[in-house]
Design a protein around this motif. Sequence first.
Motif, PDB file in Angstrom:
ATOM      1  N   VAL A  34     -39.910  15.150 -15.319  1.00 25.97           N
ATOM      2  CA  VAL A  34     -39.590  15.417 -13.793  1.00 25.97           C
ATOM      3  C   VAL A  34     -38.114  16.028 -14.177  1.00 25.97           C
ATOM      4  O   VAL A  34     -37.477  15.112 -14.419  1.00 25.97           O
ATOM      5  CB  VAL A  34     -39.742  14.334 -13.074  1.00 25.97           C
ATOM      6  N   GLU A  35     -38.122  17.094 -13.513  1.00 30.29           N
ATOM      7  CA  GLU A  35     -36.666  17.642 -13.545  1.00 30.29           C
ATOM      8  C   GLU A  35     -35.708  17.273 -12.524  1.00 30.29           C
ATOM      9  O   GLU A  35     -36.225  17.043 -11.291  1.00 30.29           O
ATOM     10  CB  GLU A  35     -36.761  19.221 -13.603  1.00 30.29           C
ATOM     11  N   VAL A  36     -34.711  16.620 -13.058  1.00 25.44           N
ATOM     12  CA  VAL A  36     -33.540  16.215 -11.984  1.00 25.44           C
ATOM     13  C   VAL A  36     -32.443  17.342 -11.771  1.00 25.44           C
ATOM     14  O   VAL A  36     -31.714  17.510 -12.827  1.00 25.44           O
ATOM     15  CB  VAL A  36     -32.989  14.723 -12.394  1.00 25.44           C
ATOM     16  N   SER A  37     -32.226  17.702 -10.637  1.00 28.19           N
ATOM     17  CA  SER A  37     -31.058  18.548 -10.437  1.00 28.19           C
ATOM     18  C   SER A  37     -30.179  18.063  -9.337  1.00 28.19           C
ATOM     19  O   SER A  37     -30.829  17.239  -8.319  1.00 28.19           O
ATOM     20  CB  SER A  37     -31.416  19.912  -9.949  1.00 28.19           C
ATOM     21  N   VAL A  38     -29.011  18.548  -9.158  1.00 29.67           N
ATOM     22  CA  VAL A  38     -27.866  18.027  -8.168  1.00 29.67           C
ATOM     23  C   VAL A  38     -27.197  19.002  -8.025  1.00 29.67           C
ATOM     24  O   VAL A  38     -26.277  19.521  -8.913  1.00 29.67           O
ATOM     25  CB  VAL A  38     -27.213  16.433  -8.507  1.00 29.67           C
ATOM     26  N   THR A  39     -26.571  19.295  -6.698  1.00 29.37           N
ATOM     27  CA  THR A  39     -25.175  20.207  -6.517  1.00 29.37           C
ATOM     28  C   THR A  39     -24.160  19.370  -5.949  1.00 29.37           C
ATOM     29  O   THR A  39     -24.202  18.876  -5.027  1.00 29.37           O
ATOM     30  CB  THR A  39     -25.619  21.169  -5.432  1.00 29.37           C
ATOM     31  N   ILE A  40     -23.061  19.401  -6.738  1.00 28.38           N
ATOM     32  CA  ILE A  40     -21.879  18.759  -6.505  1.00 28.38           C
ATOM     33  C   ILE A  40     -20.851  19.469  -5.676  1.00 28.38           C
ATOM     34  O   ILE A  40     -20.444  20.321  -6.411  1.00 28.38           O
ATOM     35  CB  ILE A  40     -21.276  17.961  -7.517  1.00 28.38           C
ATOM     36  N   GLU A  41     -20.817  19.386  -4.560  1.00 26.50           N
ATOM     37  CA  GLU A  41     -19.915  20.229  -3.788  1.00 26.50           C
ATOM     38  C   GLU A  41     -18.199  19.783  -3.921  1.00 26.50           C
ATOM     39  O   GLU A  41     -18.019  18.608  -4.405  1.00 26.50           O
ATOM     40  CB  GLU A  41     -20.059  20.384  -2.242  1.00 26.50           C
ATOM     41  N   PRO A  42     -17.566  20.627  -3.993  1.00 27.44           N
ATOM     42  CA  PRO A  42     -15.859  20.359  -4.084  1.00 27.44           C
ATOM     43  C   PRO A  42     -15.588  19.403  -3.139  1.00 27.44           C
ATOM     44  O   PRO A  42     -16.183  19.272  -1.923  1.00 27.44           O
ATOM     45  CB  PRO A  42     -15.345  21.740  -3.968  1.00 27.44           C
ATOM     46  N   LEU A  43     -14.811  18.272  -3.512  1.00 25.86           N
ATOM     47  CA  LEU A  43     -14.046  17.502  -2.365  1.00 25.86           C
ATOM     48  C   LEU A  43     -13.669  18.165  -1.310  1.00 25.86           C
ATOM     49  O   LEU A  43     -12.824  19.120  -1.455  1.00 25.86           O
ATOM     50  CB  LEU A  43     -13.178  16.466  -3.095  1.00 25.86           C
ATOM     51  N   ARG A  44     -13.987  17.659   0.075  1.00 22.75           N
ATOM     52  CA  ARG A  44     -13.273  18.393   1.097  1.00 22.75           C
ATOM     53  C   ARG A  44     -11.975  17.778   1.326  1.00 22.75           C
ATOM     54  O   ARG A  44     -11.937  16.706   1.719  1.00 22.75           O
ATOM     55  CB  ARG A  44     -14.429  18.374   2.350  1.00 22.75           C
ATOM     56  N   VAL A  45     -10.971  18.599   1.462  1.00 15.34           N
ATOM     57  CA  VAL A  45      -9.720  18.065   1.645  1.00 15.34           C
ATOM     58  C   VAL A  45      -9.523  18.612   3.129  1.00 15.34           C
ATOM     59  O   VAL A  45      -9.580  19.510   3.770  1.00 15.34           O
ATOM     60  CB  VAL A  45      -8.864  19.087   0.956  1.00 15.34           C
ATOM     61  N   PRO A  46      -9.134  17.308   3.886  1.00 14.11           N
ATOM     62  CA  PRO A  46      -8.858  17.843   5.364  1.00 14.11           C
ATOM     63  C   PRO A  46      -8.071  18.552   5.740  1.00 14.11           C
ATOM     64  O   PRO A  46      -6.778  18.715   4.974  1.00 14.11           O
ATOM     65  CB  PRO A  46      -8.543  16.226   6.048  1.00 14.11           C
ATOM     66  N   GLY A  47      -8.208  19.305   6.573  1.00 15.92           N
ATOM     67  CA  GLY A  47      -7.061  20.623   7.139  1.00 15.92           C
ATOM     68  C   GLY A  47      -5.885  19.721   7.719  1.00 15.92           C
ATOM     69  O   GLY A  47      -6.010  18.679   8.231  1.00 15.92           O
ATOM     70  N   THR A  48      -4.828  20.809   7.815  1.00 14.14           N
ATOM     71  CA  THR A  48      -3.664  20.230   8.875  1.00 14.14           C
ATOM     72  C   THR A  48      -3.085  21.280   9.779  1.00 14.14           C
ATOM     73  O   THR A  48      -3.606  22.627   9.681  1.00 14.14           O
ATOM     74  CB  THR A  48      -2.494  19.744   7.687  1.00 14.14           C
ATOM     75  N   ILE A  49      -2.315  20.849  10.431  1.00 15.40           N
ATOM     76  CA  ILE A  49      -1.446  21.790  11.417  1.00 15.40           C
ATOM     77  C   ILE A  49      -0.053  21.548  11.064  1.00 15.40           C
ATOM     78  O   ILE A  49       0.313  20.189  11.125  1.00 15.40           O
ATOM     79  CB  ILE A  49      -1.899  21.672  12.828  1.00 15.40           C
ATOM     80  N   SER A  50       0.529  22.632  10.733  1.00 11.84           N
ATOM     81  CA  SER A  50       2.167  22.537  10.128  1.00 11.84           C
ATOM     82  C   SER A  50       2.920  23.449  10.763  1.00 11.84           C
ATOM     83  O   SER A  50       2.419  24.546  11.184  1.00 11.84           O
ATOM     84  CB  SER A  50       2.028  22.425   8.897  1.00 11.84           C
ATOM     85  N   MET A  51       4.153  23.195  10.671  1.00 11.01           N
ATOM     86  CA  MET A  51       5.275  24.110  11.246  1.00 11.01           C
ATOM     87  C   MET A  51       6.189  24.431  10.063  1.00 11.01           C
ATOM     88  O   MET A  51       6.725  23.563   9.564  1.00 11.01           O
ATOM     89  CB  MET A  51       6.115  23.710  12.580  1.00 11.01           C
ATOM     90  N   THR A  52       6.512  25.737   9.838  1.00 11.43           N
ATOM     91  CA  THR A  52       7.663  26.015   8.960  1.00 11.43           C
ATOM     92  C   THR A  52       8.542  27.018   9.261  1.00 11.43           C
ATOM     93  O   THR A  52       8.222  27.793  10.268  1.00 11.43           O
ATOM     94  CB  THR A  52       7.044  26.498   7.595  1.00 11.43           C
ATOM     95  N   VAL A  53      10.110  26.815   8.960  1.00 12.49           N
ATOM     96  CA  VAL A  53      10.943  28.008   9.513  1.00 12.49           C
ATOM     97  C   VAL A  53      11.285  28.656   8.204  1.00 12.49           C
ATOM     98  O   VAL A  53      11.502  28.321   7.109  1.00 12.49           O
ATOM     99  CB  VAL A  53      12.088  27.146  10.207  1.00 12.49           C
ATOM    100  N   ALA A  54      11.374  30.149   8.342  1.00 14.77           N
ATOM    101  CA  ALA A  54      11.747  30.928   7.341  1.00 14.77           C
ATOM    102  C   ALA A  54      13.208  30.402   6.700  1.00 14.77           C
ATOM    103  O   ALA A  54      14.040  29.970   7.458  1.00 14.77           O
ATOM    104  CB  ALA A  54      11.782  32.366   7.724  1.00 14.77           C
ATOM    105  N   GLY A  55      13.290  30.543   5.456  1.00 15.31           N
ATOM    106  CA  GLY A  55      14.582  30.245   4.612  1.00 15.31           C
ATOM    107  C   GLY A  55      15.840  30.858   5.358  1.00 15.31           C
ATOM    108  O   GLY A  55      15.720  31.870   5.618  1.00 15.31           O
ATOM    109  N   ASN A  56      16.494  30.134   5.683  1.00 13.65           N
ATOM    110  CA  ASN A  56      17.790  30.651   6.533  1.00 13.65           C
ATOM    111  C   ASN A  56      19.213  29.576   6.156  1.00 13.65           C
ATOM    112  O   ASN A  56      19.023  28.676   5.471  1.00 13.65           O
ATOM    113  CB  ASN A  56      17.868  30.700   7.984  1.00 13.65           C
ATOM    114  N   THR A  57      20.101  30.428   6.356  1.00 11.87           N
ATOM    115  CA  THR A  57      21.390  29.701   6.040  1.00 11.87           C
ATOM    116  C   THR A  57      22.032  29.256   7.620  1.00 11.87           C
ATOM    117  O   THR A  57      23.206  29.164   7.743  1.00 11.87           O
ATOM    118  CB  THR A  57      22.634  30.322   5.346  1.00 11.87           C
ATOM    119  N   GLY A  58      21.171  29.255   8.584  1.00 14.33           N
ATOM    120  CA  GLY A  58      21.618  29.075  10.016  1.00 14.33           C
ATOM    121  C   GLY A  58      21.737  30.404  10.521  1.00 14.33           C
ATOM    122  O   GLY A  58      21.478  31.443  10.155  1.00 14.33           O
ATOM    123  N   VAL A  59      22.193  30.184  11.902  1.00 13.70           N
ATOM    124  CA  VAL A  59      22.443  31.378  12.823  1.00 13.70           C
ATOM    125  C   VAL A  59      23.866  31.556  13.415  1.00 13.70           C
ATOM    126  O   VAL A  59      24.295  30.560  13.869  1.00 13.70           O
ATOM    127  CB  VAL A  59      21.367  31.429  13.768  1.00 13.70           C
TER     128      VAL A  59
END
Length: 206
Positions: A34-59
């Motif tokens: 009896v042939e045994v096979s399995v497909t192992i999917e990559p671990l699902r990393v939960p998505g995120t929502i994030s904010m970044t500010v462009a590199g700067n030395t102030g305004v």
Amino acid sequence: MKTAQVLAASVLAFALAGLAGPAMAADDPDTDGVEVSVTIEPLRVPGTISMTVAGNTGVTLAENGSNAAARQFTGTLPTVTVTDTRLPDEIPDGEFWAVTGQSSQLVATGDPAKTIGPEYLGWTPRLLSDTTTGTVAAGEPVSSIVSDGTQAPAVGLTGQELLISTANSTEEIGTHQVNADLALRTPVDIAAGEYHSTLTLSLFNQ
């Protein structure tokens, strides 16, 4: 003596007979596989929502647009990016987000008694990215308490929206960018000095 020797010989003969008995031959069993096979999917990393500010030395705001009614100083906010990598099933129904700006008082270097309140600082947000899904919009203009003649819906950077999600967040997965024209407008008799403040940007997910 003779009886004891016969018993010993009998025991020895029994032991040897047990060791030297003939082996039982087994039939070859039927086999299959009896042939045994399995497909192992990559671990699902939960998505995120994030904010970044462009590199700067102030305004650094520079005087621009002053007149007999007020002094005005302008500059440009660095690009702010909101990135949402979540999958639709990770976002609750009806959820939306917003980036807001809150300015601290501007305080004169070496003379903390001289201040300019955040109500004198305004901005005009400008959306930089195309929204291909859903609706993401730049916030409304914010004016100084010292009017420049426009009718901005809000006065002073005291928690005003820079970028807003106006539809369900599941429709706005992706990357969105915005900046803003800053304008500090003060009375003409403002005390001279070098002033500093912090403009805090916050991403709220509601």
